[in-house]
Design a protein around this motif. Structure first.
Motif, PDB file in Angstrom:
ATOM      1  N   MET A   1     116.006-133.865  -8.888  1.00 19.33           N
ATOM      2  CA  MET A   1     117.239-133.942  -8.373  1.00 19.33           C
ATOM      3  C   MET A   1     116.869-133.751  -6.616  1.00 19.33           C
ATOM      4  O   MET A   1     115.914-133.108  -6.360  1.00 19.33           O
ATOM      5  CB  MET A   1     118.234-132.759  -8.720  1.00 19.33           C
ATOM      6  CG  MET A   1     118.766-132.998  -9.881  1.00 19.33           C
ATOM      7  SD  MET A   1     120.208-131.593 -10.301  1.00 19.33           S
ATOM      8  CE  MET A   1     119.203-130.128 -10.438  1.00 19.33           C
ATOM      9  N   ARG A   2     117.749-134.262  -5.810  1.00 21.16           N
ATOM     10  CA  ARG A   2     117.541-134.186  -4.393  1.00 21.16           C
ATOM     11  C   ARG A   2     118.149-133.068  -4.012  1.00 21.16           C
ATOM     12  O   ARG A   2     119.415-133.003  -4.107  1.00 21.16           O
ATOM     13  CB  ARG A   2     117.980-135.662  -3.684  1.00 21.16           C
ATOM     14  CG  ARG A   2     117.648-135.422  -2.350  1.00 21.16           C
ATOM     15  CD  ARG A   2     118.560-136.750  -1.693  1.00 21.16           C
ATOM     16  NE  ARG A   2     117.552-137.820  -1.584  1.00 21.16           N
ATOM     17  CZ  ARG A   2     116.482-137.736  -0.700  1.00 21.16           C
ATOM     18  NH1 ARG A   2     116.344-137.050   0.250  1.00 21.16           N
ATOM     19  NH2 ARG A   2     115.705-138.826  -0.411  1.00 21.16           N
ATOM     20  N   ALA A   3     117.513-132.198  -3.377  1.00 20.65           N
ATOM     21  CA  ALA A   3     118.303-131.042  -2.816  1.00 20.65           C
ATOM     22  C   ALA A   3     118.247-131.140  -1.222  1.00 20.65           C
ATOM     23  O   ALA A   3     118.399-130.354  -0.558  1.00 20.65           O
ATOM     24  CB  ALA A   3     117.334-129.708  -3.269  1.00 20.65           C
ATOM     25  N   ASP A   4     117.938-132.211  -0.705  1.00 25.46           N
ATOM     26  CA  ASP A   4     117.663-132.420   0.756  1.00 25.46           C
ATOM     27  C   ASP A   4     118.850-133.247   1.143  1.00 25.46           C
ATOM     28  O   ASP A   4     119.216-134.191   0.701  1.00 25.46           O
ATOM     29  CB  ASP A   4     116.344-133.302   0.940  1.00 25.46           C
ATOM     30  CG  ASP A   4     116.398-133.744   2.374  1.00 25.46           C
ATOM     31  OD1 ASP A   4     116.630-133.154   3.103  1.00 25.46           O
ATOM     32  OD2 ASP A   4     115.348-134.636   2.710  1.00 25.46           O
ATOM     33  N   LEU A   5     119.400-132.548   2.206  1.00 24.01           N
ATOM     34  CA  LEU A   5     120.649-133.413   2.869  1.00 24.01           C
ATOM     35  C   LEU A   5     120.409-134.142   3.944  1.00 24.01           C
ATOM     36  O   LEU A   5     121.277-134.723   4.620  1.00 24.01           O
ATOM     37  CB  LEU A   5     121.615-132.140   3.433  1.00 24.01           C
ATOM     38  CG  LEU A   5     122.289-131.191   2.446  1.00 24.01           C
ATOM     39  CD1 LEU A   5     122.942-130.010   2.947  1.00 24.01           C
ATOM     40  CD2 LEU A   5     123.228-132.014   1.464  1.00 24.01           C
ATOM     41  N   VAL A  51     121.081-124.702  -2.371  1.00 22.39           N
ATOM     42  CA  VAL A  51     120.141-125.778  -3.138  1.00 22.39           C
ATOM     43  C   VAL A  51     120.979-126.601  -4.177  1.00 22.39           C
ATOM     44  O   VAL A  51     120.887-127.888  -4.157  1.00 22.39           O
ATOM     45  CB  VAL A  51     118.602-125.471  -3.333  1.00 22.39           C
ATOM     46  CG1 VAL A  51     117.996-126.508  -4.185  1.00 22.39           C
ATOM     47  CG2 VAL A  51     117.918-124.747  -2.358  1.00 22.39           C
ATOM     48  N   MET A  52     121.625-126.049  -4.895  1.00 23.66           N
ATOM     49  CA  MET A  52     122.402-126.675  -6.099  1.00 23.66           C
ATOM     50  C   MET A  52     123.302-127.584  -5.672  1.00 23.66           C
ATOM     51  O   MET A  52     123.696-128.665  -5.960  1.00 23.66           O
ATOM     52  CB  MET A  52     122.902-125.538  -7.012  1.00 23.66           C
ATOM     53  CG  MET A  52     123.623-126.346  -8.249  1.00 23.66           C
ATOM     54  SD  MET A  52     122.812-127.382  -9.397  1.00 23.66           S
ATOM     55  CE  MET A  52     121.763-126.201  -9.908  1.00 23.66           C
ATOM     56  N   ASP A  53     124.097-126.911  -4.382  1.00 24.65           N
ATOM     57  CA  ASP A  53     124.982-128.034  -3.775  1.00 24.65           C
ATOM     58  C   ASP A  53     124.552-129.029  -3.068  1.00 24.65           C
ATOM     59  O   ASP A  53     125.204-130.255  -3.403  1.00 24.65           O
ATOM     60  CB  ASP A  53     125.931-126.915  -2.865  1.00 24.65           C
ATOM     61  CG  ASP A  53     126.740-125.784  -3.180  1.00 24.65           C
ATOM     62  OD1 ASP A  53     127.058-125.815  -4.171  1.00 24.65           O
ATOM     63  OD2 ASP A  53     126.758-124.806  -2.449  1.00 24.65           O
ATOM     64  N   ALA A  54     123.558-129.032  -2.539  1.00 23.76           N
ATOM     65  CA  ALA A  54     122.879-130.146  -1.893  1.00 23.76           C
ATOM     66  C   ALA A  54     122.520-130.990  -3.119  1.00 23.76           C
ATOM     67  O   ALA A  54     122.414-132.455  -2.929  1.00 23.76           O
ATOM     68  CB  ALA A  54     121.669-129.539  -1.109  1.00 23.76           C
ATOM     69  N   ALA A  55     121.871-130.454  -4.018  1.00 27.13           N
ATOM     70  CA  ALA A  55     121.492-131.626  -5.317  1.00 27.13           C
ATOM     71  C   ALA A  55     122.539-132.323  -5.996  1.00 27.13           C
ATOM     72  O   ALA A  55     122.408-133.416  -6.062  1.00 27.13           O
ATOM     73  CB  ALA A  55     120.896-130.657  -6.157  1.00 27.13           C
ATOM     74  N   LEU A  56     123.753-131.505  -6.011  1.00 34.90           N
ATOM     75  CA  LEU A  56     124.809-132.049  -6.709  1.00 34.90           C
ATOM     76  C   LEU A  56     125.254-133.464  -5.496  1.00 34.90           C
ATOM     77  O   LEU A  56     125.652-134.570  -6.219  1.00 34.90           O
ATOM     78  CB  LEU A  56     125.942-131.373  -6.906  1.00 34.90           C
ATOM     79  CG  LEU A  56     125.676-130.191  -8.120  1.00 34.90           C
ATOM     80  CD1 LEU A  56     126.534-129.238  -8.178  1.00 34.90           C
ATOM     81  CD2 LEU A  56     125.433-131.082  -9.192  1.00 34.90           C
ATOM     82  N   VAL A  57     125.526-133.181  -4.339  1.00 33.84           N
ATOM     83  CA  VAL A  57     126.168-134.284  -3.542  1.00 33.84           C
ATOM     84  C   VAL A  57     125.036-135.197  -3.309  1.00 33.84           C
ATOM     85  O   VAL A  57     125.308-136.481  -3.222  1.00 33.84           O
ATOM     86  CB  VAL A  57     126.137-133.678  -2.023  1.00 33.84           C
ATOM     87  CG1 VAL A  57     125.180-133.245  -1.273  1.00 33.84           C
ATOM     88  CG2 VAL A  57     127.254-134.586  -1.378  1.00 33.84           C
ATOM     89  N   PRO A  62     128.108-138.579  -1.060  1.00 34.48           N
ATOM     90  CA  PRO A  62     128.950-137.872  -0.513  1.00 34.48           C
ATOM     91  C   PRO A  62     130.555-138.686  -0.182  1.00 34.48           C
ATOM     92  O   PRO A  62     131.621-138.057   0.383  1.00 34.48           O
ATOM     93  CB  PRO A  62     128.709-137.777   1.015  1.00 34.48           C
ATOM     94  CG  PRO A  62     127.392-138.743   0.969  1.00 34.48           C
ATOM     95  CD  PRO A  62     127.218-139.214  -0.434  1.00 34.48           C
ATOM     96  N   GLY A  63     130.622-140.053  -0.413  1.00 32.77           N
ATOM     97  CA  GLY A  63     131.996-140.661  -0.560  1.00 32.77           C
ATOM     98  C   GLY A  63     132.246-141.870   0.461  1.00 32.77           C
ATOM     99  O   GLY A  63     132.860-142.649   0.335  1.00 32.77           O
TER     100      GLY A  63
END
Length: 179
Positions: A1-5, A51-57, A62-63
């Motif tokens: 999973m990507r945790a990088d924004l 990090v979890m929020d970043a991974a989920l997006v 983002p839309g």
């Protein structure tokens, strides 16, 4: 999973600097981009604090910029054709509307920007990272001249107002900014 924004930050910064370009030459363009990137970074870290929020997006995406393009009048490529129809604007799918709105609010309100930066301390994104957002929270004359459009409250109002109340509520008194 990507945790990088970073893709979201880069795309949203690019959207802001294209919608509200620098006033001047190459140095002005660089100064404008730094200010936009700092505002977008703060907004993204507030919007996706873990990090979890970043991974989920990163997984969901983002839309995109469609609504922002329409609101700001940048929904055509200058020839009257919609943006993105030739495949060169794929980056627009990584623009985050809420992050752009929050960044616009931060760019036009120095007190809100300072409060937002203060709220980042102790979050997942700031652990072990030196934070320096001077050009966002205390721009000098050259910064302000370079980003005259990017910091103009009347021009950014339609974007800042989209989700500005959420940001104000998040940064309001007694709110836990970072879990």
């Amino acid at each position: 999973m990507r945790a990088d924004l970073s893709p979201l930050i880069a795309a949203t910064t690019q959207w802001l600097t294209r919608a509200y370009p620098a006033c001047g030459g190459a140095l002005a363009s660089a100064l404008c981009e730094v200010q936009a990137r700092q505002a977008v970074t703060v907004a993204a870290w507030l919007r996706y604090p873990t990090v979890m929020d970043a991974a989920l997006v990163g997984m969901a995406g983002p839309g995109g910029s469609a609504r922002l393009d329409w609101i700001s009048g940048t929904d055509t490529d200058g020839t009257g054709s919609p943006t993105g129809t030739d495949g060169t604007d794929a980056w627009r799918s990584w623009v985050d509307e809420v992050v752009a709105s929050w960044a616009a609010a931060l760019l036009t309100d120095p007190e809100l920007a300072a409060l937002a930066v203060a709220g980042l301390h102790g979050g997942d994104h700031t652990t072990g990272v030196p934070m320096e957002f001077r050009r966002l929270i205390s721009p000098d004359t050259r910064d302000r001249e370079a980003a005259a459009l990017l910091r103009h409250p009347d021009l950014l109002a339609p974007v800042a107002e989209l989700h500005g109340t959420q940001l104000t509520a998040l940064l309001g008194p007694g709110q836990a900014l970072i879990a």
